[in-house]
Motif scaffolding. Structure first.
Motif, PDB file in Angstrom:
ATOM      1  N   ASP A  85       0.792  -1.226   0.000  1.00 56.47           N
ATOM      2  CA  ASP A  85       0.000   0.000   0.000  1.00 56.47           C
ATOM      3  C   ASP A  85       0.827   1.281   0.000  1.00 56.47           C
ATOM      4  OD1 ASP A  85      -2.417  -1.393  -0.018  1.00 56.47           O
ATOM      5  OD2 ASP A  85      -2.444  -1.545   2.173  1.00 56.47           O
ATOM      6  N   HIS A  86       2.059   1.219   0.532  1.00 58.02           N
ATOM      7  CA  HIS A  86       2.846   2.435   0.720  1.00 58.02           C
ATOM      8  C   HIS A  86       4.297   2.232   0.297  1.00 58.02           C
ATOM      9  CE1 HIS A  86      -0.504   3.982   3.053  1.00 58.02           C
ATOM     10  NE2 HIS A  86      -0.523   2.831   3.700  1.00 58.02           N
ATOM     11  N   HIS A  87       4.904   3.292  -0.201  1.00 57.61           N
ATOM     12  CA  HIS A  87       6.320   3.255  -0.584  1.00 57.61           C
ATOM     13  C   HIS A  87       7.187   2.797   0.590  1.00 57.61           C
ATOM     14  CE1 HIS A  87      10.258   4.498  -2.061  1.00 57.61           C
ATOM     15  NE2 HIS A  87      10.400   5.116  -0.905  1.00 57.61           N
ATOM     16  N   ASP A  88       6.859   3.271   1.795  1.00 54.48           N
ATOM     17  CA  ASP A  88       7.666   2.921   2.973  1.00 54.48           C
ATOM     18  C   ASP A  88       7.736   1.410   3.197  1.00 54.48           C
ATOM     19  OD1 ASP A  88       8.053   5.604   3.333  1.00 54.48           O
ATOM     20  OD2 ASP A  88       6.645   5.796   5.009  1.00 54.48           O
ATOM     21  N   GLU A  89       6.717   0.668   2.758  1.00 56.36           N
ATOM     22  CA  GLU A  89       6.754  -0.787   2.894  1.00 56.36           C
ATOM     23  C   GLU A  89       7.837  -1.389   2.012  1.00 56.36           C
ATOM     24  OE1 GLU A  89       2.711  -2.770   3.356  1.00 56.36           O
ATOM     25  OE2 GLU A  89       2.170  -0.778   2.569  1.00 56.36           O
ATOM     26  N   ASP A 122       5.476   5.488 -15.390  1.00 54.95           N
ATOM     27  CA  ASP A 122       4.091   5.696 -14.979  1.00 54.95           C
ATOM     28  C   ASP A 122       3.962   5.892 -13.470  1.00 54.95           C
ATOM     29  OD1 ASP A 122       1.377   5.955 -15.556  1.00 54.95           O
ATOM     30  OD2 ASP A 122       0.996   3.821 -15.286  1.00 54.95           O
ATOM     31  N   GLY A 123       5.070   5.821 -12.744  1.00 56.99           N
ATOM     32  CA  GLY A 123       5.045   6.035 -11.303  1.00 56.99           C
ATOM     33  C   GLY A 123       4.977   4.766 -10.466  1.00 56.99           C
ATOM     34  N   MET A 124       4.880   3.596 -11.122  1.00 53.02           N
ATOM     35  CA  MET A 124       4.871   2.344 -10.361  1.00 53.02           C
ATOM     36  C   MET A 124       6.271   2.089  -9.795  1.00 53.02           C
ATOM     37  SD  MET A 124       4.017  -1.557 -11.581  1.00 53.02           S
ATOM     38  CE  MET A 124       5.631  -1.875 -12.293  1.00 53.02           C
ATOM     39  N   GLN A 125       6.324   1.728  -8.512  1.00 51.99           N
ATOM     40  CA  GLN A 125       7.596   1.438  -7.854  1.00 51.99           C
ATOM     41  C   GLN A 125       7.709  -0.056  -7.619  1.00 51.99           C
ATOM     42  OE1 GLN A 125       7.098   4.019  -4.413  1.00 51.99           O
ATOM     43  NE2 GLN A 125       8.551   5.440  -5.345  1.00 51.99           N
ATOM     44  N   SER A 126       8.909  -0.601  -7.835  1.00 50.00           N
ATOM     45  CA  SER A 126       9.132  -2.043  -7.700  1.00 50.00           C
ATOM     46  C   SER A 126      10.394  -2.323  -6.905  1.00 50.00           C
ATOM     47  CB  SER A 126       9.301  -2.699  -9.074  1.00 50.00           C
ATOM     48  OG  SER A 126       8.135  -2.580  -9.838  1.00 50.00           O
ATOM     49  N   LEU A 127      10.333  -3.425  -6.155  1.00 46.26           N
ATOM     50  CA  LEU A 127      11.475  -3.986  -5.438  1.00 46.26           C
ATOM     51  C   LEU A 127      11.493  -5.473  -5.750  1.00 46.26           C
ATOM     52  CD1 LEU A 127      13.704  -4.092  -3.173  1.00 46.26           C
ATOM     53  CD2 LEU A 127      11.808  -4.545  -1.582  1.00 46.26           C
ATOM     54  N   TYR A 128      12.637  -5.993  -6.181  1.00 45.71           N
ATOM     55  CA  TYR A 128      12.784  -7.418  -6.473  1.00 45.71           C
ATOM     56  C   TYR A 128      13.704  -8.049  -5.441  1.00 45.71           C
ATOM     57  CZ  TYR A 128      10.842  -6.306 -11.052  1.00 45.71           C
ATOM     58  OH  TYR A 128      10.029  -5.890 -12.068  1.00 45.71           O
ATOM     59  N   GLU A 138       8.455  -9.878  -6.612  1.00 48.62           N
ATOM     60  CA  GLU A 138       8.447  -8.448  -6.885  1.00 48.62           C
ATOM     61  C   GLU A 138       7.393  -7.818  -5.975  1.00 48.62           C
ATOM     62  OE1 GLU A 138       7.572  -5.227 -10.487  1.00 48.62           O
ATOM     63  OE2 GLU A 138       6.832  -7.287 -10.655  1.00 48.62           O
ATOM     64  N   PHE A 139       7.782  -6.771  -5.279  1.00 44.74           N
ATOM     65  CA  PHE A 139       6.845  -6.006  -4.462  1.00 44.74           C
ATOM     66  C   PHE A 139       6.610  -4.692  -5.183  1.00 44.74           C
ATOM     67  CE2 PHE A 139       8.749  -9.076  -1.725  1.00 44.74           C
ATOM     68  CZ  PHE A 139       7.665  -9.559  -1.026  1.00 44.74           C
ATOM     69  N   ILE A 140       5.331  -4.342  -5.338  1.00 42.24           N
ATOM     70  CA  ILE A 140       4.926  -3.223  -6.189  1.00 42.24           C
ATOM     71  C   ILE A 140       4.088  -2.238  -5.377  1.00 42.24           C
ATOM     72  CG2 ILE A 140       3.712  -2.603  -8.311  1.00 42.24           C
ATOM     73  CD1 ILE A 140       3.754  -5.742  -8.867  1.00 42.24           C
ATOM     74  N   HIS A 141       4.406  -0.952  -5.556  1.00 44.62           N
ATOM     75  CA  HIS A 141       3.554   0.109  -5.015  1.00 44.62           C
ATOM     76  C   HIS A 141       3.104   0.967  -6.172  1.00 44.62           C
ATOM     77  CE1 HIS A 141       1.904   3.371  -2.786  1.00 44.62           C
ATOM     78  NE2 HIS A 141       2.783   4.210  -3.275  1.00 44.62           N
TER      79      HIS A 141
END
Length: 147
Positions: A85-89, A122-128, A138-141
């Protein structure tokens, strides 16, 4: 979707990682299986269901496991995408992965750190990240402008 099955050669280490990294809870475990399961998964000894929100992971072992990491170019599910839900996650998950990587009770098949947190056009943030077996998550905000 009911669950994602994760085959490993170290159930305890994998369960610990999913509990510590994602906050998963162990819902149940099995050590006796039907003939069909034995036919499909020869050598299965233990299965643990882990749950995070509505996502379930079935972690199981098999005797005779090759202990080879997934073939990055072979047929496989390349990664699983999970929204937060949040970038901080994303920041918290990346930091948590780095801390868990130092734990001696978790054995890693690949020594590859998590990605940086990236933002697409497009503003989607990802962490792999990789789990201890070398499986990619992949975690997506999605920010307000991402779809």
């Amino acid at each position: 979707m009911h669950h994602i099955a994760v085959q490993t050669d170290d159930v305890e280490s994998t369960v610990t990682w999913y509990q510590e990294f994602l906050g998963a809870t162990a819902e149940w475990s099995l050590n006796k299986f039907s003939p069909l399961t034995h036919d499909r998964l020869p050598g299965i000894k233990k299965l643990v269901e882990l749950k995070v929100g509505d996502v379930r992971f079935h972690v199981f072992d098999r005797t005779g496991h090759t202990r080879n990491e997934p073939d990055r170019l072979g047929y496989q599910f390349q990664h699983i995408g999970i929204t937060v839900d949040h970038h901080d996650e994303l920041v918290m998950l990346r930091d948590r992965w780095l801390r868990l990587h130092e734990r001696p009770d978790i054995r890693w098949s690949r020594d590859e750190p998590p990605s940086d947190i990236v933002t697409d056009d497009d503003g989607m943030q990802s962490l792999y990240v990789l789990d201890p077996n070398g499986l990619e998550l992949e975690f997506i905000h999605f920010s307000g402008k991402a779809s």
